[in-house]
Design a protein around this motif. Structure first.
Motif, short mmCIF file in Angstrom:
data_model
loop_
_atom_site.label_atom_id
_atom_site.label_comp_id
_atom_site.label_asym_id
_atom_site.label_seq_id
_atom_site.Cartn_x
_atom_site.Cartn_y
_atom_site.Cartn_z
N GLU A 16 -20.64 -12.10 1.61
CA GLU A 16 -20.41 -10.72 2.00
C GLU A 16 -19.08 -10.23 1.44
OE1 GLU A 16 -19.59 -9.42 6.26
OE2 GLU A 16 -21.72 -8.97 5.99
N VAL A 17 -19.09 -9.02 0.93
CA VAL A 17 -17.89 -8.39 0.39
C VAL A 17 -17.64 -7.12 1.18
CG1 VAL A 17 -16.92 -7.24 -1.63
CG2 VAL A 17 -18.26 -9.31 -1.91
N VAL A 18 -16.42 -6.95 1.68
CA VAL A 18 -16.04 -5.75 2.42
C VAL A 18 -15.19 -4.89 1.49
CG1 VAL A 18 -14.85 -4.85 4.44
CG2 VAL A 18 -16.07 -7.02 4.58
N ILE A 19 -15.59 -3.63 1.32
CA ILE A 19 -14.89 -2.71 0.43
C ILE A 19 -14.30 -1.57 1.26
CG2 ILE A 19 -15.12 -1.11 -1.50
CD1 ILE A 19 -17.41 -2.82 -2.51
N ASN A 20 -13.00 -1.34 1.08
CA ASN A 20 -12.34 -0.22 1.73
C ASN A 20 -12.49 1.00 0.83
OD1 ASN A 20 -10.76 1.46 3.23
ND2 ASN A 20 -8.83 0.44 2.77
N ALA A 21 -13.17 2.04 1.33
CA ALA A 21 -13.50 3.20 0.51
C ALA A 21 -12.45 4.30 0.57
CB ALA A 21 -14.85 3.76 0.96
N GLU A 22 -11.37 4.08 1.23
CA GLU A 22 -10.37 5.12 1.45
C GLU A 22 -9.81 5.66 0.13
OE1 GLU A 22 -6.18 5.74 3.85
OE2 GLU A 22 -7.37 3.94 4.15
N GLY A 23 -9.95 6.97 -0.07
CA GLY A 23 -9.37 7.63 -1.23
C GLY A 23 -10.13 7.50 -2.53
N LEU A 29 -17.62 5.23 -6.87
CA LEU A 29 -17.74 4.02 -6.05
C LEU A 29 -19.21 3.67 -5.84
CD1 LEU A 29 -16.26 1.83 -4.47
CD2 LEU A 29 -16.37 3.31 -2.48
N ALA A 30 -20.06 4.68 -5.70
CA ALA A 30 -21.49 4.43 -5.51
C ALA A 30 -22.10 3.75 -6.73
CB ALA A 30 -22.21 5.74 -5.21
N THR A 31 -21.71 4.17 -7.93
CA THR A 31 -22.24 3.51 -9.13
C THR A 31 -21.74 2.08 -9.23
OG1 THR A 31 -20.43 4.35 -10.49
CG2 THR A 31 -22.45 5.64 -10.45
N TYR A 32 -20.50 1.86 -8.87
CA TYR A 32 -19.92 0.52 -8.89
C TYR A 32 -20.69 -0.41 -7.95
CZ TYR A 32 -15.78 -2.35 -9.87
OH TYR A 32 -14.93 -3.30 -10.31
N ILE A 33 -20.98 0.09 -6.75
CA ILE A 33 -21.68 -0.71 -5.74
C ILE A 33 -23.13 -0.92 -6.13
CG2 ILE A 33 -22.52 -0.64 -3.37
CD1 ILE A 33 -19.78 0.55 -2.62
N LYS A 35 -24.42 -1.08 -9.10
CA LYS A 35 -24.46 -2.07 -10.17
C LYS A 35 -24.24 -3.48 -9.62
CE LYS A 35 -22.52 -3.04 -14.70
NZ LYS A 35 -21.57 -2.63 -15.73
N ALA A 36 -23.30 -3.63 -8.69
CA ALA A 36 -23.04 -4.95 -8.11
C ALA A 36 -24.25 -5.44 -7.32
CB ALA A 36 -21.81 -4.89 -7.22
N LEU A 37 -24.90 -4.55 -6.58
CA LEU A 37 -26.07 -4.94 -5.79
C LEU A 37 -27.23 -5.37 -6.67
CD1 LEU A 37 -26.04 -2.20 -3.02
CD2 LEU A 37 -25.68 -4.64 -2.68
N LEU A 38 -27.40 -4.72 -7.80
CA LEU A 38 -28.50 -5.07 -8.70
C LEU A 38 -28.22 -6.36 -9.48
CD1 LEU A 38 -29.55 -1.60 -10.10
CD2 LEU A 38 -30.83 -3.05 -8.54
N GLU A 39 -26.97 -6.57 -9.86
CA GLU A 39 -26.64 -7.74 -10.67
C GLU A 39 -26.54 -9.03 -9.85
OE1 GLU A 39 -23.10 -6.94 -12.86
OE2 GLU A 39 -24.12 -5.55 -14.23
N LYS A 40 -26.19 -8.93 -8.58
CA LYS A 40 -25.98 -10.13 -7.76
C LYS A 40 -26.90 -10.06 -6.54
CE LYS A 40 -21.35 -10.60 -9.42
NZ LYS A 40 -21.34 -11.78 -10.20
N PRO A 41 -28.10 -10.64 -6.65
CA PRO A 41 -29.08 -10.51 -5.57
C PRO A 41 -28.73 -11.24 -4.28
CG PRO A 41 -29.94 -11.86 -7.35
CD PRO A 41 -28.63 -11.34 -7.81
N GLY A 42 -27.77 -12.14 -4.28
CA GLY A 42 -27.40 -12.84 -3.06
C GLY A 42 -26.20 -12.23 -2.36
N LEU A 43 -25.72 -11.11 -2.85
CA LEU A 43 -24.48 -10.51 -2.35
C LEU A 43 -24.78 -9.38 -1.36
CD1 LEU A 43 -21.37 -10.50 -2.77
CD2 LEU A 43 -21.74 -8.74 -4.47
N ARG A 44 -24.08 -9.38 -0.24
CA ARG A 44 -24.14 -8.29 0.73
C ARG A 44 -22.83 -7.51 0.62
NH1 ARG A 44 -25.38 -12.62 3.54
NH2 ARG A 44 -23.49 -12.53 4.77
N ARG A 115 -29.24 -4.72 1.48
CA ARG A 115 -28.03 -5.55 1.54
C ARG A 115 -26.75 -4.71 1.60
NH1 ARG A 115 -30.29 -7.75 -3.01
NH2 ARG A 115 -28.39 -7.30 -4.15
N LEU A 116 -26.88 -3.41 1.72
CA LEU A 116 -25.71 -2.52 1.80
C LEU A 116 -25.54 -2.01 3.22
CD1 LEU A 116 -23.48 -0.78 0.45
CD2 LEU A 116 -25.24 0.95 0.09
#
Length: 182
Positions: A16-23, A29-33, A35-44, A115-116
């Motif tokens: 699990e990865v926690v991302i602080n979205a402040e600012g 940020l949505a595109t970044y996330i 892409k990460a969700l599609l590339e890493k299927p075991g990642l929350r 997973r989001l």
């Protein structure tokens, strides 16, 4: 609580990865996330402080766009049809942004969206963890330019749905009182 820079290549394959979205700019940020969700299927991925995400543009223009989208009703052919279901809360708005960047008909896109998790402020279950690493996205990629016009999702929410915003604000104040040591 420790912070680290979020880099797609350095992200763990599982866990699990926690991302602080402040600012951060919401769309970037949505595109970044996505892409990460599609590339890493075991990642929350858990996004906190969604109300502090930024939408670029003049505040009046952004709020009017949200209000217009929410108030769209019916069509000429079907006047009883309720308009599109547009989310109003910042966490749901951001999750909808990420959903729009995932392949929704493909199984990989549906699994990625499951997973989001997106939260307004930081939930108690995350604060109580012993080894919490909050990832920051590299500032050069997602931070605002100086003197740019922008509005936070909290400000949009306050103007679009003031009753729900007031209720959330009161609840947040109560939690802050509870968290402060006496």
């Amino acid at each position: 609580m420790k912070t680290a820079i979020l880099d797609l290549e350095r992200l763990p394959e599982r866990g699990e990865v926690v991302i602080n979205a402040e600012g951060h700019i919401a769309g970037r940020l949505a595109t970044y996330i996505a892409k990460a969700l599609l590339e890493k299927p075991g990642l929350r991925i858990v996004v906190v402080n969604a109300e502090k995400l930024v939408v670029t543009g003049d505040e009046k223009m952004v709020v009017e766009w949200f209000k217009r989208k929410i108030s769209e009703w019916g069509t000429h052919y079907n006047p009883e049809k309720a308009g599109p279901k547009i989310p109003r809360r910042p966490d749901r708005v951001f999750k909808r942004m990420v959903r729009g960047m995932l392949p929704k008909r493909a199984e990989s896109g549906r699994r990625a969206l499951k997973r989001l998790r997106v939260y307004v402020s930081v939930p108690m279950e995350l604060l109580s963890r012993k080894r919490l690493v909050v990832y920051e996205v590299p500032p050069a990629k997602l931070r605002m330019r100086p003197l740019a016009k922008y509005v936070t999702l909290e400000e949009v929410w306050r103007q679009v749905d003031p009753a729900a915003w007031e209720q959330w604000k009161k609840a947040q104040e109560l939690w802050q009182k509870r968290l402060k040591p006496s």
